[in-house]
Design a protein around this motif. Structure first.
Motif, mmCIF file in Angstrom:
data_model
loop_
_atom_site.group_PDB
_atom_site.id
_atom_site.type_symbol
_atom_site.label_atom_id
_atom_site.label_comp_id
_atom_site.label_asym_id
_atom_site.label_seq_id
_atom_site.Cartn_x
_atom_site.Cartn_y
_atom_site.Cartn_z
ATOM 1 N N LYS A 218 76.114 8.899 48.137
ATOM 2 C CA LYS A 218 75.756 8.744 46.735
ATOM 3 C C LYS A 218 75.006 7.419 46.568
ATOM 4 C CE LYS A 218 78.741 9.995 43.601
ATOM 5 N NZ LYS A 218 79.899 9.992 42.673
ATOM 6 N N PRO A 219 73.667 7.465 46.563
ATOM 7 C CA PRO A 219 72.899 6.225 46.451
ATOM 8 C C PRO A 219 73.079 5.569 45.081
ATOM 9 C CG PRO A 219 71.452 8.128 46.374
ATOM 10 C CD PRO A 219 72.802 8.648 46.715
ATOM 11 N N THR A 220 73.089 4.242 45.088
ATOM 12 C CA THR A 220 73.309 3.478 43.856
ATOM 13 C C THR A 220 72.385 2.273 43.811
ATOM 14 O OG1 THR A 220 75.009 2.058 44.864
ATOM 15 C CG2 THR A 220 75.768 4.089 43.796
ATOM 16 N N ILE A 221 72.323 1.670 42.634
ATOM 17 C CA ILE A 221 71.775 0.325 42.511
ATOM 18 C C ILE A 221 72.873 -0.566 41.955
ATOM 19 C CG2 ILE A 221 69.332 0.901 42.295
ATOM 20 C CD1 ILE A 221 69.616 0.687 39.251
ATOM 21 N N GLU A 222 72.999 -1.756 42.524
ATOM 22 C CA GLU A 222 73.908 -2.771 41.993
ATOM 23 C C GLU A 222 73.038 -3.828 41.325
ATOM 24 O OE1 GLU A 222 77.775 -5.521 43.192
ATOM 25 O OE2 GLU A 222 76.717 -4.375 44.749
ATOM 26 N N VAL A 223 73.205 -3.972 40.032
ATOM 27 C CA VAL A 223 72.290 -4.760 39.210
ATOM 28 C C VAL A 223 72.918 -6.100 38.850
ATOM 29 C CG1 VAL A 223 70.892 -4.759 37.103
ATOM 30 C CG2 VAL A 223 71.416 -2.587 38.250
ATOM 31 N N PHE A 224 72.241 -7.176 39.225
ATOM 32 C CA PHE A 224 72.648 -8.534 38.882
ATOM 33 C C PHE A 224 71.637 -9.083 37.883
ATOM 34 C CE2 PHE A 224 74.523 -7.589 42.901
ATOM 35 C CZ PHE A 224 75.659 -8.376 43.042
ATOM 36 N N LEU A 225 72.107 -9.376 36.681
ATOM 37 C CA LEU A 225 71.215 -9.838 35.621
ATOM 38 C C LEU A 225 71.468 -11.300 35.292
ATOM 39 C CD1 LEU A 225 71.483 -6.788 33.184
ATOM 40 C CD2 LEU A 225 69.682 -7.232 34.865
ATOM 41 N N PRO A 226 70.407 -12.100 35.194
ATOM 42 C CA PRO A 226 70.595 -13.496 34.803
ATOM 43 C C PRO A 226 70.937 -13.609 33.328
ATOM 44 C CG PRO A 226 68.265 -12.995 34.960
ATOM 45 C CD PRO A 226 68.994 -11.764 35.427
ATOM 46 N N HIS A 227 71.543 -14.717 32.957
ATOM 47 C CA HIS A 227 71.787 -14.993 31.546
ATOM 48 C C HIS A 227 70.454 -15.016 30.812
ATOM 49 C CE1 HIS A 227 72.937 -17.146 27.883
ATOM 50 N NE2 HIS A 227 74.178 -16.766 28.149
ATOM 51 N N ALA A 228 70.454 -14.547 29.581
ATOM 52 C CA ALA A 228 69.221 -14.453 28.804
ATOM 53 C C ALA A 228 68.493 -15.792 28.706
ATOM 54 C CB ALA A 228 69.530 -13.926 27.401
ATOM 55 N N SER A 229 69.245 -16.877 28.705
ATOM 56 C CA SER A 229 68.627 -18.196 28.582
ATOM 57 C C SER A 229 67.825 -18.583 29.827
ATOM 58 C CB SER A 229 69.698 -19.261 28.310
ATOM 59 O OG SER A 229 70.598 -19.358 29.410
ATOM 60 N N LYS A 230 68.110 -17.922 30.976
ATOM 61 C CA LYS A 230 67.427 -18.244 32.232
ATOM 62 C C LYS A 230 66.446 -17.156 32.657
ATOM 63 C CE LYS A 230 69.793 -19.867 35.660
ATOM 64 N NZ LYS A 230 70.821 -19.998 36.729
ATOM 65 N N ALA A 231 66.509 -16.002 32.004
ATOM 66 C CA ALA A 231 65.741 -14.847 32.473
ATOM 67 C C ALA A 231 64.236 -15.076 32.376
ATOM 68 C CB ALA A 231 66.137 -13.608 31.685
ATOM 69 N N THR A 232 63.542 -14.756 33.448
ATOM 70 C CA THR A 232 62.090 -14.877 33.483
ATOM 71 C C THR A 232 61.396 -13.566 33.123
ATOM 72 O OG1 THR A 232 61.997 -14.235 35.821
ATOM 73 C CG2 THR A 232 62.272 -16.597 35.320
ATOM 74 N N GLY A 233 62.180 -12.471 33.070
ATOM 75 C CA GLY A 233 61.601 -11.151 32.850
ATOM 76 C C GLY A 233 61.245 -10.448 34.149
ATOM 77 N N LYS A 234 61.316 -11.174 35.259
ATOM 78 C CA LYS A 234 61.018 -10.573 36.555
ATOM 79 C C LYS A 234 62.272 -9.909 37.133
ATOM 80 C CE LYS A 234 57.492 -13.994 37.906
ATOM 81 N NZ LYS A 234 57.624 -14.959 36.799
ATOM 82 N N ALA A 235 62.034 -8.943 38.011
ATOM 83 C CA ALA A 235 63.128 -8.276 38.727
ATOM 84 C C ALA A 235 62.662 -7.961 40.131
ATOM 85 C CB ALA A 235 63.549 -6.995 38.011
ATOM 86 N N MET A 236 63.619 -7.872 41.060
ATOM 87 C CA MET A 236 63.309 -7.453 42.421
ATOM 88 C C MET A 236 64.358 -6.472 42.906
ATOM 89 S SD MET A 236 61.814 -10.775 44.463
ATOM 90 C CE MET A 236 60.965 -9.741 45.663
ATOM 91 N N LEU A 237 63.904 -5.336 43.418
ATOM 92 C CA LEU A 237 64.794 -4.415 44.099
ATOM 93 C C LEU A 237 64.921 -4.865 45.547
ATOM 94 C CD1 LEU A 237 63.521 -2.691 41.650
ATOM 95 C CD2 LEU A 237 64.322 -0.718 42.952
ATOM 96 N N ILE A 238 66.138 -4.827 46.078
ATOM 97 C CA ILE A 238 66.434 -5.368 47.398
ATOM 98 C C ILE A 238 66.874 -4.237 48.318
ATOM 99 C CG2 ILE A 238 67.848 -7.029 48.674
ATOM 100 C CD1 ILE A 238 68.339 -8.315 45.775
ATOM 101 N N PHE A 239 66.208 -4.125 49.466
ATOM 102 C CA PHE A 239 66.524 -3.084 50.444
ATOM 103 C C PHE A 239 67.086 -3.743 51.703
ATOM 104 C CE2 PHE A 239 63.131 -1.432 47.758
ATOM 105 C CZ PHE A 239 63.641 -0.200 47.377
ATOM 106 N N PRO A 240 68.415 -3.717 51.892
ATOM 107 C CA PRO A 240 69.004 -4.291 53.106
ATOM 108 C C PRO A 240 68.557 -3.532 54.345
ATOM 109 C CG PRO A 240 70.679 -3.844 51.416
ATOM 110 C CD PRO A 240 69.434 -3.150 50.989
#
Length: 311
Positions: free
Chosen positions: A61-83
């Motif tokens: 069952k494939p998933t994504i585990e999402v880590f979000l920065p606090h809104a005060s630090k968020a740049t709007g960028k995101a990266m998906l990580i493939f181990p």
């Protein structure tokens, strides 16, 4: 017993709560229930083993585990990580959650993809399965971008070793229709806006990592399959901006993988390409927190990502 004034207790509580709320993470199935493409019904279960690192295999069952920065630090960028893990296991914390936590600390949402590994036991066409999950994962993130305070045109990917092969496959074959749409999410673009490839397996030819190729394509793949899954041969003018990092003394995945991709990227793509080679480092160094030289790579990547804004 030491008694603290009420105001000190109140301030301490706020501090602790603020720390807990600073970064949020959640795990989400990337496919609706009973709609996982290219999946056979079996009794096989996912395996998680922890020795020095967390190794996950037989993902069902494939998933994504999402880590979000606090809104005060968020740049709007995101990266998906493939181990990585040679398409046999996922080095889930070493090349996954540890990277996500670094990104979050710098205002970038880090999203670890637990993708299915190729398997003749559980899949029909195993060589397409990792790409199927990768395409769906980035589409899912785009579908939730407003909710997660992410700019939908500022979503990158980073992959390590075999995960670097998957990332490069996604970056060069994002519009290859490898599964039938299951819902409206699949109408969104699967193109990464930029990608980082860490000591990646690129070719399925002469300089490949044989374990990765055997697991993905089998021991005697056709010339057609070798070409299709050699990412250097799939680069075109729309291939995203790419930053590659490799060590000269990598014995598992020859540095020629990154060098060749870099050369062809700069010859064919309209986007920026960059290659950084460490003299020493071997293979699979992850965040390299104990190595004074290697541990600089995440900051180099951040500088490069920020430089893309000036293009």
């Amino acid at each position: 017993m030491i008694r603290l004034p009420f105001i000190m207790i109140f301030v301490l509580a706020l501090t602790l709560l603020g720390g807990c709320a600073a970064n949020k993470e959640l795990v989400i199935d990337i496919w609706p229930k009973d709609k996982i493409p290219n999946q056979l019904k079996t009794d096989i279960k996912e395996v998680q083993e922890y020795t020095d690192i967390l190794k996950i295999s037989r993902v069902q069952k494939p998933t994504i585990e999402v880590f979000l920065p606090h809104a005060s630090k968020a740049t709007g960028k995101a990266m998906l990580i493939f181990p990585g893990g040679g398409y046999g296991i996922l080095a889930y914390d070493w090349e996954g959650t540890s990277v996500a936590k670094f990104l979050v600390d710098h205002g970038i949402a880090g999203i670890v993809v637990k993708y299915r590994l190729p398997s003749d036991e559980t899949q029909i066409d195993k060589h397409y399965v990792p790409l199927i999950d990768a395409q769906r994962a980035i589409r899912l993130v785009r579908s939730r971008s407003k909710e997660w305070n992410i700019d939908p045109v500022n979503i990158g990917i980073i992959g390590f070793s075999a995960g670097g092969h998957l990332a490069s496959t996604l970056g060069t074959q994002y519009d290859n229709m490898v599964y039938t749409a299951v819902d409206k999410i699949d109408s969104l673009s699967a193109r990464p806006d930029f990608m980082v490839l860490m000591y990646p397996v690129i070719t399925m030819g002469e300089n490949t990592h044989k374990g990765s190729r055997n697991n993905l394509l089998g021991k005697n793949p056709s010339a057609e399959k070798v070409m299709q899954f050699s990412s250097d041969l799939q680069i075109n003018e729309d291939t995203p901006a790419t930053y590659l990092i490799h060590a000269m003394d990598d014995k598992a995945v020859p540095v020629a993988n990154s060098e060749h991709f870099f050369a062809l990227h700069n010859a064919k793509s309209n986007e920026r390409g960059q290659l950084y080679i460490f003299e020493e480092g071997g293979h699979g160094f992850g965040m390299a927190e104990d190595n004074e030289i290697l541990r600089k790579w995440p900051l180099l990547v951040l500088d490069w990502i920020n430089s893309l804004e000036t293009d």
